[in-house]
Structure formats: structure tokens, C-alpha cells
Design a protein around this motif. Structure first.
Motif, PDB file in Angstrom:
ATOM      1  N   LEU A 173       0.632  -1.238  -0.021  1.00 14.58           N
ATOM      2  CA  LEU A 173      -0.068  -0.020   0.236  1.00 14.58           C
ATOM      3  C   LEU A 173       0.797   1.298  -0.027  1.00 14.58           C
ATOM      4  O   LEU A 173       0.677   2.310  -0.623  1.00 14.58           O
ATOM      5  CB  LEU A 173      -1.011  -0.084   1.195  1.00 14.58           C
ATOM      6  N   LYS A 174       2.200   1.074   0.704  1.00 15.91           N
ATOM      7  CA  LYS A 174       3.051   2.353   0.715  1.00 15.91           C
ATOM      8  C   LYS A 174       3.464   2.645  -0.693  1.00 15.91           C
ATOM      9  O   LYS A 174       3.529   3.840  -0.995  1.00 15.91           O
ATOM     10  CB  LYS A 174       3.995   2.040   1.955  1.00 15.91           C
ATOM     11  N   GLN A 175       3.745   1.627  -1.177  1.00 17.85           N
ATOM     12  CA  GLN A 175       4.649   1.867  -2.473  1.00 17.85           C
ATOM     13  C   GLN A 175       3.557   2.196  -3.578  1.00 17.85           C
ATOM     14  O   GLN A 175       3.757   2.772  -4.377  1.00 17.85           O
ATOM     15  CB  GLN A 175       5.117   0.315  -2.887  1.00 17.85           C
ATOM     16  N   LEU A 176       2.348   1.762  -3.419  1.00 17.06           N
ATOM     17  CA  LEU A 176       1.077   1.937  -4.361  1.00 17.06           C
ATOM     18  C   LEU A 176       1.000   3.653  -4.156  1.00 17.06           C
ATOM     19  O   LEU A 176       0.910   4.354  -5.262  1.00 17.06           O
ATOM     20  CB  LEU A 176      -0.186   1.518  -4.304  1.00 17.06           C
ATOM     21  N   ALA A 177       0.924   4.143  -2.795  1.00 11.58           N
ATOM     22  CA  ALA A 177       0.968   5.534  -2.694  1.00 11.58           C
ATOM     23  C   ALA A 177       2.105   6.540  -3.295  1.00 11.58           C
ATOM     24  O   ALA A 177       1.788   7.455  -3.788  1.00 11.58           O
ATOM     25  CB  ALA A 177       1.044   5.578  -0.982  1.00 11.58           C
ATOM     26  N   GLU A 178       3.339   5.858  -3.139  1.00  8.84           N
ATOM     27  CA  GLU A 178       4.409   6.474  -3.873  1.00  8.84           C
ATOM     28  C   GLU A 178       3.918   6.548  -5.343  1.00  8.84           C
ATOM     29  O   GLU A 178       4.765   7.519  -5.819  1.00  8.84           O
ATOM     30  CB  GLU A 178       5.683   5.706  -3.341  1.00  8.84           C
ATOM     31  N   HIS A 179       3.443   5.767  -5.832  1.00  8.40           N
ATOM     32  CA  HIS A 179       2.960   5.724  -7.312  1.00  8.40           C
ATOM     33  C   HIS A 179       1.939   6.559  -7.459  1.00  8.40           C
ATOM     34  O   HIS A 179       1.061   6.334  -8.719  1.00  8.40           O
ATOM     35  CB  HIS A 179       2.974   4.331  -7.829  1.00  8.40           C
ATOM     36  N   ASN A 180       1.272   7.011  -6.720  1.00 11.91           N
ATOM     37  CA  ASN A 180       0.143   7.905  -6.724  1.00 11.91           C
ATOM     38  C   ASN A 180      -1.110   7.001  -7.202  1.00 11.91           C
ATOM     39  O   ASN A 180      -1.882   7.445  -7.956  1.00 11.91           O
ATOM     40  CB  ASN A 180       0.084   9.162  -7.715  1.00 11.91           C
ATOM     41  N   THR A 181      -1.024   5.751  -6.725  1.00 10.53           N
ATOM     42  CA  THR A 181      -2.078   4.821  -7.074  1.00 10.53           C
ATOM     43  C   THR A 181      -3.050   4.667  -5.769  1.00 10.53           C
ATOM     44  O   THR A 181      -2.597   4.196  -4.835  1.00 10.53           O
ATOM     45  CB  THR A 181      -1.559   3.491  -7.468  1.00 10.53           C
ATOM     46  N   ASP A 182      -4.318   4.768  -6.068  1.00  3.93           N
ATOM     47  CA  ASP A 182      -5.298   4.422  -5.005  1.00  3.93           C
ATOM     48  C   ASP A 182      -6.058   3.126  -5.060  1.00  3.93           C
ATOM     49  O   ASP A 182      -6.720   2.982  -6.038  1.00  3.93           O
ATOM     50  CB  ASP A 182      -6.277   5.703  -5.092  1.00  3.93           C
ATOM     51  N   PRO A 183      -5.525   2.188  -4.377  1.00  6.07           N
ATOM     52  CA  PRO A 183      -6.371   0.815  -4.718  1.00  6.07           C
ATOM     53  C   PRO A 183      -7.823   0.653  -4.478  1.00  6.07           C
ATOM     54  O   PRO A 183      -8.269  -0.020  -5.206  1.00  6.07           O
ATOM     55  CB  PRO A 183      -5.961   0.164  -3.247  1.00  6.07           C
ATOM     56  N   VAL A 184      -8.497   1.705  -3.981  1.00  3.81           N
ATOM     57  CA  VAL A 184      -9.851   1.686  -3.866  1.00  3.81           C
ATOM     58  C   VAL A 184     -10.360   2.177  -5.517  1.00  3.81           C
ATOM     59  O   VAL A 184     -11.291   1.548  -6.120  1.00  3.81           O
ATOM     60  CB  VAL A 184     -10.552   2.859  -2.808  1.00  3.81           C
ATOM     61  N   ALA A 185      -9.831   3.311  -5.809  1.00  2.00           N
ATOM     62  CA  ALA A 185     -10.223   3.738  -7.306  1.00  2.00           C
ATOM     63  C   ALA A 185      -9.937   2.441  -8.296  1.00  2.00           C
ATOM     64  O   ALA A 185     -10.343   2.156  -9.251  1.00  2.00           O
ATOM     65  CB  ALA A 185      -9.463   4.760  -7.496  1.00  2.00           C
ATOM     66  N   GLU A 186      -8.797   1.743  -8.070  1.00  2.00           N
ATOM     67  CA  GLU A 186      -8.409   0.748  -8.937  1.00  2.00           C
ATOM     68  C   GLU A 186      -9.520  -0.443  -9.016  1.00  2.00           C
ATOM     69  O   GLU A 186      -9.634  -1.067 -10.137  1.00  2.00           O
ATOM     70  CB  GLU A 186      -6.887   0.074  -8.644  1.00  2.00           C
TER      71      GLU A 186
END
Ligand code: FAD
Ligand code: SF4
Ligand code: SF4
Length: 1019
Positions: A617-630
Motif C-alpha cells: 500500500l505504501k508503494q502504491l501511494a508512492e506511485h500515486n495509485t489509490d487501490p480503492v479507485a483501482e
């Protein structure tokens, strides 16, 4: 689509070279500098998170010699090493930014038990409960106790000098250490045991590290005798770590073990230990005393101690109420009866007596109960008690107390109890006023807390509730610790009464005062370049190195706060894992985490999976990726449109392109979705839940294997396939087809379909499909005796005879059995992360079942795992209507008259049977296990539940070729022995479809369902 995650913290070149050299030299264990291993071993149970450069898992002592020798080469002087056992330390003891040396994976054998002389020899990766289980048949036990006994290792216990309940009688770990085999930093191996002066002189002549440390320790001791006596307080929990006070035994022997015990891995690797073991006390009793105030229970402890018990433990109302809400309470509730007329329980003292005879035991208990009766209901005194006799029953109460420690972490909200001042010790007579001030300090900062502890030893466990993601709360760690340190000094106590120092070593110089430089001298002798667990206990003299500081070591909260709020909420299960390690339970007969037990890889545990998801989750955040939107994107995406992208990504992965998503995926793939973590983890960490959601996103980026579509899609296809069972079986059961399915699809041992379809048999048994209109037409009497069996795909298609037998038995009991029309339940979709499909299936099925439920006729499912889906996965979506589908035993246990009538009508006689329960059922619906026993008892039969872990099948996990070895390994751990035990012949019953098919597959035996067994008795 989620992005590729390759922005990692790379392993430093010095460490890569170190790992390469180890491998080149023939290191027999595992060398793991991969990111997953590093992330999983970056935490213990403390507030800290420190990413190591890699993890090595030695297989034998020579591996540790190799590590030590290599590290002592000049080119590797900057390499640092931290030994690790169970990783249950509460203060960062085993954390390092260098190499974790995990001794627990391979070096966990009990080498020798000498019952006659009362000692054992073990490798230090042995878990404490594992040792006691092996000692039990000899009537012996290893006495030092600790709450983490089912996962903490002997190496960890020795190095923290662990102790717990019973310490006033049994002392600490080091009191039971007879000899230690250690590897020093130059690679020399040494067996240390108490020695005479002549022996010491001989060893001091040696020209190596062994000679050097003996010369040094003896010199430090002789030169500082008076100072040592002044500094080390005469407490039950005296100072651990470099214990200079006990260098000489009472007999005057020189004992190097006194500095090695409690050294927290900062002096040597300890590979083997010879330990003193004691006879299990034959007679034991526990008195559970209730108070209206926690302070009252503390104040009363003085009088209780005067009654001569073996130990006195206390717990406050907060801890108690958490235990009451957990499944563990069912095992002890009878011992804590609550009368409506009594005040609310706000504190409990658990007082144990052990004795060599029943008379001695009863005399002890009588002393206490006479006192309790005398002061009953007086102000600040107890208002009731219960007495439990026998170690089996008592151990249930202690298990509840042990679990309560972990349960504290399950408070609601973001502020969760955390350890950092959790094991203070003061002279017992100072405990009550000390706690009063401690509480005032916490109240002053508005901190909630739960308390429990060893009143007899003056040790208090407190975990203030804080949100370490919040910087304001984080700053309180310093404020509160400084306050508590001042308080312990005021009351002549210690900050570190039980769990060791770890990062809190920064307070050591103040406590040791003038003696601290001698500790530094000692450290320098063993570890001149500060390579072994640096910054803990003491730094080497003249090295300029500093101790770690409680607010300078990176914390988990600092990492977690980088995860956006929405993602934290979505994955709150993984976020709240507090690392207490209850999921590392070693016991093969316990359901908790089969994938960890069989692999011994910590990434395959609930804690490992939670740690990886947080990092993901931290790495997704670093890539500006929101798992909920995904999720929304993946669910709205077109299969064909996204195909080329997924194909390309999969090809790149296969060609070796790195992606951290894939490391997380591997850990998730190892999970059986058995759900034992959901019920047994004190925090209720639900791995199958976040695993399913992770898989949904992962397969938005990569291609799914074809087998996933088959396994998840089978449910809706089965009714059609069941029309031609012969054809289905011909296609799936022929050897050539089985080989092809294994090779091409990765599926093995696919079960054969029942030769006759269920639909075709119903008429013969006069069973109708349940419909709302049909039920409405029933007269009142028929409706009252009606029950609806909710079908599941497995029993209805692969065990038709079982469904028919259940129907027949229920009819013989006098019920009007109706069958709910078959609808896919969706569990296989959930397991494989087809979340969109699952949601739709669950909605459709709920609609049908809700309609049937509205008739008032009970809904009952045969297969436990499928039935529990209605109250677990279905309810994860709060917008979905809740439908009540009971387990067979939950409903049938309430039909006592019918069961008794059946037993009488058919003259069943008496028999003894053994229940092999499905692990989801026995963990998630633990209370219902009594239901099975009740049902059998009403039929005049005795049913005992076998202690087993998971069977290794868990739905379709065991049918996936890649899991063949682990599935068989899990089965062997605890099922095979029970299934093949001669005394269990023809007595076993199993509730789960998966379990029955696993027994058939692994041991070629057909075990009936409990209701089949009851039916057959009447034939
Ligand atoms: C919920 C909870 C309750 C607890 N209750 C208690 C309690 O009742 N009593 C108690 O004493 N403790 C308790 N602890 C603390 C902890 O369980 C103990 O300190 C335990 O002894 C640690 O054992 P471990 O195998 O997990 O060691 P780890 O945490 O892995 O290591 C502990 C230390 O030992 C060193 N070490 C481990 N193995 C070796 C080896 N072979 N050679 C050299 N160094 C080594 C490590 O470097 C580290 O410094 C509790 C912890 C938790 C999370
Ligand atoms: S998953 Fe549960 S049992 Fe395991 S460490 Fe986390 S909180 Fe503890
Ligand atoms: S579901 Fe079972 S295998 Fe998976 S993490 Fe939980 S306990 Fe382990």
C-alpha cells in the motif's frame, strides 16, 4: 491497472558481497536478500520497523561459524548482524538494518532428553511449548513461563532472560541454564558451563577469543565486586543483560552464562542449550478472585502472598472484558460466574497453588479461602471466588490470560495499546502506590490502557493506547517513558522487568551509573567493532558508538502514515496487525496458520502477509495509485480490451522483470483461505479478505491461470454437468485425462462426481424443493416440523449419498425436509479474487434465501465452510441483506427430544466416536462444537473432538498441483496420525467435504459425516 513496483530500497553492495561470499563458501542454510523477506523481518512486536539488508537462515552451527568468521574479516567490519528467534520481542530486540540471522527456521530440534538426571539439550530455535510437549510424557517441564510460549524460542528466552507467571517460585530462564554452546564473533565455538578456578585459569591461557573473554570477564568481576553489589538491585526481576552480579555461582564457580543470558544477541550466537527441567507438579489448584476495583486487587495481593501461593497474577476489567468477547472465553467461562446481584468485576487475582500431595494442596487453598471468606465483601476486598483443580483445567485459564495480552491490541479505533513501558518491575510492596502514580501519569496525557501483571514479582504490564501514525502520539513515547523511568527509580524498580532492553537500552547508562563503562568494556571484548546487535545494552568501550534512542529508531507508525487514509481503511485488517506473533503458533494440533507451519517461512503467515500488504500500500501511494479507485477500474474494465496489456506484463514477468506486486502475490498464493487467522488472531486479522482484494488488482495487471477460471466457474456449471455424471467422470478420471489436467491446467486428483444426480433421487425420498408458495400451502403442523437444507456445490454433486443420508436421518427424526433450489454460493469466486462475480452471486443467492427465510422455516447448510460464508464473506458488504443459515449442529442441537426419541425408537445402544472438525468451523463457530457433542449425547453416544490442525485441502487448495507437497505436508502434521491410529478405527466422523476428500486422497479412507454415522447406527 496497478503499476509495476520496483522502486525499492536496494541492498547495499557490501551486504550483497557478504551474501555472495556466504553462498560461495557453502552456507548450508538459506540466504534471502529478497524484498519480501526483508519486509517481513523488519518488525517484531515493538513500535519499531527497521528494514534489514537481508535474512539468513542457518541450518547448523557450522553456518553460524561461517557467518561469524566472514563478518570478522576486515572487509566486512561494517556488516552488522542480529540473531533472531521467534521475533516476539517488544522493544526491537531482534531488529537491525544489517543482517537478520534467523535461527528458528531450521535449528529447532530437541537433541536429548535425560529424564533421570532432569535435563534436556536443545537447539536454540526450539519453541518453549514444543519443548514442554516433548517433556510431558516424561512428567517433566521447562519452568520459566512467558505469554508467548507457543512461539518464542529458547534462544530468545535465554537472550532476554525471559520469565513470567510463577517466577517467584521458578525464577528466570537463566536459573535453568546448565550449559550454552555459543559461537563468538571470530568464529570460535564454546561450550560454557560453571567452572572451577583451576579450569578458569586453564581457559584464560587460551590464545583466542575464548581465552580473551574469560580473562576479561573475570577481571571486570574481580575489580568491581563492591560496585556490582551496589548497582544490581535485589529484586526477583533483577537486572538482565551482562549480569555481573552472578558471574560467580553460590558455590563460587565461574559462570560465563551469567553474562550471555540476557545479552540480547549482542555478545554471541547461542546455538544449543542444556537446560534444567523439573517434575510437573502433580497437584495444582487455581483460585480466581473477583474485585470491584483493580486497585483493590493490587492492595489485596500482600495478604494473599501471606497465604503462601505459588504465584499471583492480576488482570484488570479491560483485559477481562476483551477476553470475554473472544472464543477463548468459552473454555473458561464456568470459572468466572457472574451473579446479577454482584458488582461489576473490575479486577481479578489468579492465585495458583502447586503441591506434592492433595492434602498439602488443599491446606494451601484452605488458608486462602479462609482469608477470602473472612473479608468477603468488606470495603476494598473481594466479593467472590472460584477454585479450579487439576493442571488441564488450570492451563485453560492461563491460556486465556496469555491470549488476553494479544487481545488488548484489538481495541476499537485508531489508538491501539502499544508496548514501550510494558514491563516495569518494582519491589512487590511498592506495586500498589507505584501503579496509582503510573495511572495518574497516563491519565494526565489522556491515554487509555489495560493492565495485568505478576503481582507477586512486582511486574506490571501496561500498554497505553496510542496511534503511532499520529505525530502527536508518537512524541508521547518519549514523554511517557521518561516519566515512567523516573517513577521506577522513585520506587526502587526497573524499566525493564521482563522483556529485555532493546531500543530502551538508552536508559542503561543512567541505571548502571559508574558500572556502565565496565559493561562497555565487556561488550568490546566480545564484539570490538560493534557488529552484534549494535546499539542494544552497551556499546563497545572507546568505539564512539552510541546506544539506540527510543525516538530515533524508525517506527512502524512513520511508515504506515505514508499510506493514504482511504487505503488504510480498505485494508484495516492488515494495518491493525500488531505483530504479537500469535499466528506463529508452533502447535501442529492447532488450526492457526497451516501455510506458516508447513513452510516455516514467515512471509506465509498472517503477520507476514499483513506486513507485505502494508508495504505494498505504501508503494502504491508512492506511485500515486489509490487501490480503492483501482477496484472500480478493474471491475468496469473490458476483459478483451485489457488483454494485450496483461499479456505483455505477464511476458515481462516471465522474462524476469522485477515487480514487488509479484512478491506479495507469492505470499498470498500460499494462503489456504482456511480462515483460522480470522478467529484465532487476537486482532482478527482476516487474510482471506485482503488476499481476495489483492488478487483482484493483481490480475488486473497480469494474466490469470486458466485453472482459476475453472475452479471459480465450476459452481454454476455443476448442475448442467451433473446431468451426465458418467461423461464427466470419464473425462476427468481416466489416467490419461488426469495426467493432462495436471500438466496443462495444474489441477490434480479431481474428485469424481456422484454417479446418480441428487435431483434424480429426491422423488424416491419424497423431498420437495423449497418454494415460498409451497411452504405457504403447508398446514401449521407440517410447517413447524419443516427444515430447509441449503445446498452447496460440493455435497450436492460429489457426495449425493451424504445429502440423501442427512435427509433420511432428519426424516427419521420426524422432520419435513425441503431442499433449497441449488444456487452457486460464490465462495470459490471469493477465494480466487473474482470479487465482481462474487458480489453478483452473493446478491442473487441472498435474494433467493431471504425469500425462503421469510417463511420462518429454518435454513440449514451441510458443509461448514460453505455455510459459514453466509455469515462471513456475505456480511463483508454492509449493504447486503443478512441471511441466517445455520450449521447443521447449531440447529440440530436444539432438537433434543427428536434425537432422544430416535435413539429410543431404533435402540441405538452406546458408542464412542471421534470428531474431526473442519478448521473454519471449529475456529469461526467454536461454540457449535459443543452442539455436535450434545447431538451425539442425545443419541446415547459419546463424541470427543480430536485435536487437529488443518487437513491441507481447504476447498480447492489441495487440488492445485503447485500445492501438492504443502497440502500433503499439512495433512501429515496432524491428521494422518489421528486417521491411522488403531484406536480410532471405525470411530471417526468428519464434518467438512474438503477434509473427507483429503483423507480419501491421502490415506484412501472414507470417513463418514457425523449424521451418517448416527443414521448407520439405526440400520
Ligand atoms: C504479547 C507478548 C507477551 C509477552 N509476554 C512475555 C512474558 O510473559 N515474559 C517474557 O519474558 N517475555 C514476554 N514477551 C517478550 C518476548 O516474547 C520474549 O522476550 C521472548 O523471550 C522472545 O523470544 P523470541 O524467540 O521471540 O526472541 P526474539 O524476539 O527473536 O529475540 C529476542 C532477543 O534474543 C536474541 N536472540 C534470539 N535467539 C538468539 C540466539 N539463538 N542467539 C543469540 N541471540 C538470540 C535476539 O537477538 C533478540 O535480541 C512477550 C511478548 C509479546 C509480544
Ligand atoms: S496476524 Fe494477528 S496473530 Fe499474527 S502477528 Fe498480526 S495481530 Fe498477531
Ligand atoms: S487463511 Fe489460513 S493459511 Fe491463510 S493466512 Fe489465515 S490461517 Fe494462514
Amino acid at each position: 491497472m496497478i503499476p509495476r513496483l520496483d522502486n525499492l530500497n536496494p541492498v547495499q553492495s557490501l551486504y550483497l558481497e557478504f551474501f555472495n561470499q556466504l553462498t560461495a563458501k557453502g552456507f548450508a542454510g538459506d540466504v534471502n536478500p529478497d524484498y519480501a523477506n526483508r519486509v517481513v523481518l523488519a518488525t517484531d512486536n515493538s513500535i519499531y520497523q527497521v528494514l534489514p539488508q537481508g535474512v539468513v537462515y542457518p541450518k547448523q552451527t557450522s553456518d553460524l561459524v561461517m557467518i561469524a568468521k566472514l563478518a570478522s574479516e576486515a572487509r566486512f567490519k561494517d556488516v552488522v548482524l542480529a540473531p533472531r528467534g521467534g521475533g516476539t520481542g517488544t522493544n526491537g530486540q531482534s531488529l537491525t538494518d544489517g543482517v537478520v540471522v534467523d535461527i528458528s527456521r531450521h535449528m529447532n530440534q530437541i537433541l536429548e532428553i535425560n529424564a533421570e538426571e532432569g535435563w534436556v539439550r536443545v537447539q536454540t530455535g526450539v519453541v518453549k511449548d514444543q519443548l514442554n510437549a516433548a517433556l510431558k510424557p516424561h512428567g517433566l517441564f521447562f519452568a520459566p513461563e512467558l505469554s508467548t510460549s507457543n512461539r518464542a524460542t529458547i534462544g530468545g528466552m535465554i537472550n532476554t532472560d525471559a520469565s513470567g507467571q510463577g517466577s517467584c517460585l521458578y525464577g528466570k530462564t537463566r536459573d535453568h541454564v546448565l550449559a550454552l554452546n555459543s559461537v563468538f564473533l571470530d568464529g570460535s565455538e564454546w561450550l560454557s558451563e560453571p567452572m572451577t578456578d583451576a579450569e578458569l585459569e586453564a581457559v584464560k591461557q587460551r590464545n583466542d577469543k575464548v581465552g580473551e573473554v574469560h580473562r576479561l570477564v573475570d577481571a571486570i568481576h574481580s575489580e568491581n565486586r563492591a560496585l556490582i553489589v551496589d548497582v544490581f538491585p535485589p529484586l526477583n526481576r533483577c537486572l538482565t543483560g551482562y549480569d555481573l552480579a552472578h558471574i560467580r555461582t553460590e558455590e563460587g564457580l565461574f559462570d560465563l552464562n551469567s553474562v550471555l543470558c540476557g545479552a540480547e544477541g549482542s555478545l554471541a550466537f547461542i546455538t544449543e542449550a542444556k537446560l534444567n527441567v523439573l517434575p510437573i507438579p502433580e497437584y495444582a489448584a487455581l483460585v480466581n478472585i473477583k474485585y470491584a476495583g483493580f486497585q483493590d486487587s493490587l492492595e489485596d495481593a500482600k495478604q494473599i502472598m501471606g497465604c503462601g501461593p505459588t504465584s499471583v497474577e492480576t488482570i484488570d476489567s479491560k483485559v477481562l472484558s476483551l477476553a470475554m468477547q473472544d472464543i477463548v472465553w468459552q473454555t473458561v467461562e464456568d470459572y468466572f460466574p457472574q451473579d446479577a446481584a454482584e458488582p461489576e468485576i473490575k479486577g481479578i487475582n489468579l492465585v495458583e497453588y502447586t503441591a506434592a500431595s492433595q492434602a498439602e494442596l488443599e491446606a494451601g487453598v484452605a488458608r486462602l479461602t479462609a482469608y477470602l471468606d473472612e473479608v468477603n465483601q468488606q470495603p476494598a476486598k473481594s466479593f467472590g471466588y472460584s477454585v479450579v483443580y487439576g493442571s488441564a483445567e488450570i492451563s485453560k485459564v492461563w491460556a486465556m490470560r496469555k491470549k488476553a495480552v494479544g487481545l488488548l491490541g484489538n481495541a476499537k479505533g485508531q489508538q491501539r495499546p502499544i508496548p514501550f513501558v510494558e514491563d516495569t518491575a518494582v519491589p512487590p510492596e511498592n506495586l500498589a502506590p507505584f501503579i496509582a502514580e503510573f495511572r495518574a501519569l497516563l491519565d494526565q496525557h489522556g491515554l487509555a490502557y489495560g493492565m495485568f501483571g505478576h503481582v507477586d514479582a512486582g511486574v506490571l504490564h501496561v500498554r497505553p493506547a496510542m496511534d503511532m501514525k499520529d505525530e502527536v502520539d508518537e512524541a508521547l513515547v518519549r514523554t511517557v517513558t521518561d516519566g515512567v523511568v523516573a517513577l521506577t527509580q522513585k520506587y526502587n524498580g526497573l524499566l525493564w522487568g521482563e522483556h529485555g532492553k532493546g531500543v530502551r537500552s538508552e536508559y542503561a547508562p543512567a541505571f548502571f551509573g559508574e558500572l556502565y563503562p565496565q559493561l562497555q568494556r565487556l561488550k568490546a571484548g566480545f564484539d570490538p567493532f560493534n557488529q552484534l546487535n549494535p546499539g542494544k545494552i552497551a556499546t563497545p568501550a572507546d568505539s564512539g558508538a552510541e546506544l539506540l534512542k527510543i525516538d530515533e529508531v524508525p517506527t512502524r507508525g512513520q511508515q504506515d502514515r505514508l499510506i493514504p487514509l482511504a487505503a488504510r481503511d480498505e485494508y484495516s485488517q492488515a494495518m491493525f496487525c500488531n505483530g504479537n506473533g500469535a499466528c506463529y503458533n508452533y502447535d501442529p494440533k492447532d488450526a492457526m496458520c497451516p501455510s506458516w507451519k508447513v513452510t516455516r517461512e514467515r512471509k506465509h503467515s498472517p503477520k507476514g502477509r499483513s506486513s507485505l500488504v502494508r508495504e505494498w500500500l505504501k508503494q502504491l501511494a508512492e506511485h500515486n495509485t489509490d487501490p480503492v479507485a483501482e477496484y472500480h477500474k478493474v471491475r468496469a474494465s473490458n476483459f478483451l480490451f485489457t488483454l494485450p496489456g496483461r499479456l505483455l506484463n505477464t511476458l515481462s514477468l516471465k522474462r524476469g522483470q522485477y515487480d514487488f506486486n509479484h512478491e506479495v502475490y507469492e505470499a498470498m498464493q500460499g494462503c489456504l483461505s482456511c480462515k483460522s487467522c480470522v478467529a484465532q488472531c487476537p486482532i482478527k486479522v482476516n487474510v482471506p479478505d485482503f488476499r481476495a482484494r489483492f488478487l483482484e488488482l493483481y490480475y488486473g495487471r497480469y494474466m490469470r491461470p486458466v485453472k482459476d477460471y475453472l475452479l471459480a466457474g465450476l459452481e454454476p456449471l455443476l448442475p448442467a454437468l451433473a446431468k451426465w455424471p458418467g461423461l464427466y467422470n470419464a473425462l476427468t478420471q481416466r489416467p490419461a485425462m488426469r495426467a493432462a489436467t495436471a500438466k496443462l491446467l495444474g489441477l490434480i486428483d479431481n474428485p469424481a462426481m456422484s454417479p446418480e444426480s441428487l435431483a434424480g433421487q429426491l422423488e424416491a425420498q419424497a423431498v420437495e424443493l423449497a418454494t415460498v408458495s409451497g411452504i405457504a400451502r403447508l398446514n401449521q403442523a407440517d410447517r413447524v416440523r419443516s427444515v430447509i437444507l441449503v445446498q452447496d456445490a460440493f455435497t450436492s454433486h460429489f457426495e449425493v449419498q451424504l445429502v440423501l443420508d442427512v435427509i433420511e436421518l432428519l426424516q427419521r427424526l420426524g422432520f419435513n425436509v425441503l431442499l433449497a433450489p441449488f444456487m452457486p454460493n460464490g465462495k470459490p469466486l471469493h477465494v480466487h479474487g473474482f470479487m465482481k462475480g462474487f458480489e453478483k452471486t452473493a446478491d442473487r443467492n441472498t435474494e433467493m434465501l431471504k425469500a425462503l427465510e421469510s417463511t420462518g422455516v429454518p435454513l440449514v447448510g451441510i458443509d461448514p465452510a460453505m455455510t459459514l460464508t453466509y455469515r462471513q464473506e456475505y456480511r463483508d458488504n454492509p449493504e447486503r441483506d443478512q441471511v441466517e443459515v445455520q450449521l447443521l449442529q447449531e440447529w440440530l442441537a436444539g432438537q433434543s427430544d427428536a434425537l432422544k426419541g430416535y435413539a429410543a425408537d431404533y435402540n441405538l445402544g452406546a458408542g464412542e466416536f471421534v470428531l474431526l472438525a473442519h478448521c473454519t468451523e471449529k475456529t469461526s463457530a467454536a461454540a457449535s462444537m459443543k452442539g455436535w457433542q450434545q447431538i451425539f449425547a442425545d443419541c446415547g453416544q459419546t463424541l470427543t473432538q480430536a485435536a487437529t490442525g488443518c487437513c491441507g485441502m481447504s476447498g480447492t487448495y489441495g487440488h492445485e498441483a503447485e500445492n501438492a507437497d504443502t497440502s500433503a505436508g499439512i495433512y501429515k502434521m496432524s491428521w494422518s496420525g489421528v486417521v491411522n491410529a488403531p484406536e480410532n478405527r471405525d470411530r471417526l466422523v468428519a464434518t467438512g467435504y474438503s477434509c473427507r476428500s483429503q483423507v480419501k486422497r491421502q490415506d484412501q479412507q472414507q470417513i463418514p459425516h457425523p449424521l451418517q454415522r448416527l443414521l448407520y447406527l439405526s440400520r
